[in-house]
Design a protein around this motif. Structure first.
Motif, PDB file in Angstrom:
ATOM      1  N   THR A  74      24.744 -48.160   6.866  1.00  0.00           N
ATOM      2  CA  THR A  74      23.080 -48.362   7.158  1.00  0.00           C
ATOM      3  C   THR A  74      22.643 -48.402   5.844  1.00  0.00           C
ATOM      4  O   THR A  74      21.601 -48.151   6.565  1.00  0.00           O
ATOM      5  CB  THR A  74      23.187 -46.304   7.377  1.00  0.00           C
ATOM      6  OG1 THR A  74      24.258 -45.626   8.371  1.00  0.00           O
ATOM      7  CG2 THR A  74      22.245 -45.791   8.469  1.00  0.00           C
ATOM      8  N   LEU A  75      22.710 -48.982   4.911  1.00  0.00           N
ATOM      9  CA  LEU A  75      21.754 -48.385   3.713  1.00  0.00           C
ATOM     10  C   LEU A  75      21.544 -50.275   3.415  1.00  0.00           C
ATOM     11  O   LEU A  75      20.758 -50.852   3.493  1.00  0.00           O
ATOM     12  CB  LEU A  75      22.284 -48.592   2.691  1.00  0.00           C
ATOM     13  CG  LEU A  75      22.147 -46.769   2.134  1.00  0.00           C
ATOM     14  CD1 LEU A  75      22.808 -46.110   1.266  1.00  0.00           C
ATOM     15  CD2 LEU A  75      20.452 -46.884   2.413  1.00  0.00           C
ATOM     16  N   ARG A  80      19.455 -50.854   8.425  1.00  0.00           N
ATOM     17  CA  ARG A  80      18.428 -49.725   9.008  1.00  0.00           C
ATOM     18  C   ARG A  80      16.548 -50.082   9.480  1.00  0.00           C
ATOM     19  O   ARG A  80      16.316 -48.981  10.064  1.00  0.00           O
ATOM     20  CB  ARG A  80      18.131 -49.855   6.874  1.00  0.00           C
ATOM     21  CG  ARG A  80      17.411 -47.982   6.536  1.00  0.00           C
ATOM     22  CD  ARG A  80      17.111 -48.685   5.351  1.00  0.00           C
ATOM     23  NE  ARG A  80      16.469 -49.729   4.613  1.00  0.00           N
ATOM     24  CZ  ARG A  80      16.466 -50.316   4.138  1.00  0.00           C
ATOM     25  NH1 ARG A  80      17.883 -50.024   3.255  1.00  0.00           N
ATOM     26  NH2 ARG A  80      16.131 -51.449   3.250  1.00  0.00           N
ATOM     27  N   ARG A  81      16.969 -51.176   9.186  1.00  0.00           N
ATOM     28  CA  ARG A  81      15.280 -51.937  10.313  1.00  0.00           C
ATOM     29  C   ARG A  81      16.081 -51.270  12.076  1.00  0.00           C
ATOM     30  O   ARG A  81      14.640 -51.130  12.793  1.00  0.00           O
ATOM     31  CB  ARG A  81      15.718 -53.636   9.440  1.00  0.00           C
ATOM     32  CG  ARG A  81      14.578 -53.134   8.699  1.00  0.00           C
ATOM     33  CD  ARG A  81      13.519 -55.023   9.021  1.00  0.00           C
ATOM     34  NE  ARG A  81      14.528 -55.885   9.110  1.00  0.00           N
ATOM     35  CZ  ARG A  81      15.226 -55.999   8.157  1.00  0.00           C
ATOM     36  NH1 ARG A  81      15.107 -56.203   6.970  1.00  0.00           N
ATOM     37  NH2 ARG A  81      16.475 -57.349   8.102  1.00  0.00           N
ATOM     38  N   GLY A  84      17.302 -47.612  11.723  1.00  0.00           N
ATOM     39  CA  GLY A  84      15.941 -46.328  11.721  1.00  0.00           C
ATOM     40  C   GLY A  84      17.186 -45.450  10.526  1.00  0.00           C
ATOM     41  O   GLY A  84      18.461 -45.628  10.169  1.00  0.00           O
ATOM     42  N   LEU A  85      16.083 -44.367   9.896  1.00  0.00           N
ATOM     43  CA  LEU A  85      16.782 -43.734   9.107  1.00  0.00           C
ATOM     44  C   LEU A  85      17.474 -42.597   8.960  1.00  0.00           C
ATOM     45  O   LEU A  85      18.121 -41.972   8.237  1.00  0.00           O
ATOM     46  CB  LEU A  85      15.621 -43.681   8.060  1.00  0.00           C
ATOM     47  CG  LEU A  85      14.768 -44.605   6.924  1.00  0.00           C
ATOM     48  CD1 LEU A  85      13.662 -43.777   6.285  1.00  0.00           C
ATOM     49  CD2 LEU A  85      15.666 -45.383   6.147  1.00  0.00           C
ATOM     50  N   TRP A  86      16.629 -42.031  10.136  1.00  0.00           N
ATOM     51  CA  TRP A  86      18.209 -41.400  11.080  1.00  0.00           C
ATOM     52  C   TRP A  86      18.952 -41.163  10.501  1.00  0.00           C
ATOM     53  O   TRP A  86      20.188 -40.216  11.251  1.00  0.00           O
ATOM     54  CB  TRP A  86      17.410 -40.469  12.308  1.00  0.00           C
ATOM     55  CG  TRP A  86      17.869 -40.650  13.815  1.00  0.00           C
ATOM     56  CD1 TRP A  86      17.435 -42.139  13.929  1.00  0.00           C
ATOM     57  CD2 TRP A  86      18.847 -40.931  14.348  1.00  0.00           C
ATOM     58  NE1 TRP A  86      18.389 -42.372  15.169  1.00  0.00           N
ATOM     59  CE2 TRP A  86      19.081 -42.278  15.374  1.00  0.00           C
ATOM     60  CE3 TRP A  86      19.930 -39.722  14.310  1.00  0.00           C
ATOM     61  CZ2 TRP A  86      19.960 -41.472  16.180  1.00  0.00           C
ATOM     62  CZ3 TRP A  86      21.205 -39.375  15.130  1.00  0.00           C
ATOM     63  CH2 TRP A  86      20.497 -40.952  16.274  1.00  0.00           C
ATOM     64  N   LEU A  88      20.975 -41.430   9.003  1.00  0.00           N
ATOM     65  CA  LEU A  88      21.785 -41.748   7.366  1.00  0.00           C
ATOM     66  C   LEU A  88      21.656 -39.965   7.525  1.00  0.00           C
ATOM     67  O   LEU A  88      22.723 -39.686   6.330  1.00  0.00           O
ATOM     68  CB  LEU A  88      20.757 -41.356   6.088  1.00  0.00           C
ATOM     69  CG  LEU A  88      20.108 -43.221   5.697  1.00  0.00           C
ATOM     70  CD1 LEU A  88      19.258 -43.465   4.871  1.00  0.00           C
ATOM     71  CD2 LEU A  88      21.669 -43.478   5.436  1.00  0.00           C
TER      72      LEU A  88
END
Length: 106
Positions: A74-75, A80-81, A84-86, A88
């Protein structure tokens, strides 16, 4: 006609990219949730059950490894783009639950 500097991050391309990246990540999260479930709800029968303790430790280790794997995936900036950050949140929460279960087992 395509422009010479056309980017892969066009909005119309993100739907397919989210499916391509989301299905493997979802599968990893599902395996991770199963390992956490086994570690939390199927513990040792008593103090004499050494195999039960070892099984819970193994499930906690597997869960933490899957959490690290999904966090690393995910990183990646392109993932990530697109995602999305959710994304994580599940590996952090599941890894934390597995770590706490492993530490409070003894």
């Amino acid at each position: 006609m395509r422009l010479p500097r056309e980017n892969i991050d066009l909005p119309e391309d993100r739907g397919c990219l989210r499916w391509v990246l989301g299905v493997p990540l979802g599968f990893i999260h599902l395996l991770n949730a199963g390992a956490v479930y086994l570690a939390v709800f199927f513990g040792p029968q008593g103090e004499w059950d050494h195999q039960g303790y070892e099984g819970v430790d193994a499930m906690c280790f597997i869960s933490m490894c899957l959490s690290v794997l999904s966090l690393l995936i995910t990183l990646i900036p392109s993932v990530r783009r697109a995602m999305g950050l959710w994304w994580l949140a599940p590996p952090i929460v599941l890894g934390l639950i597995a770590y706490i279960r492993g530490e409070t087992l003894g």
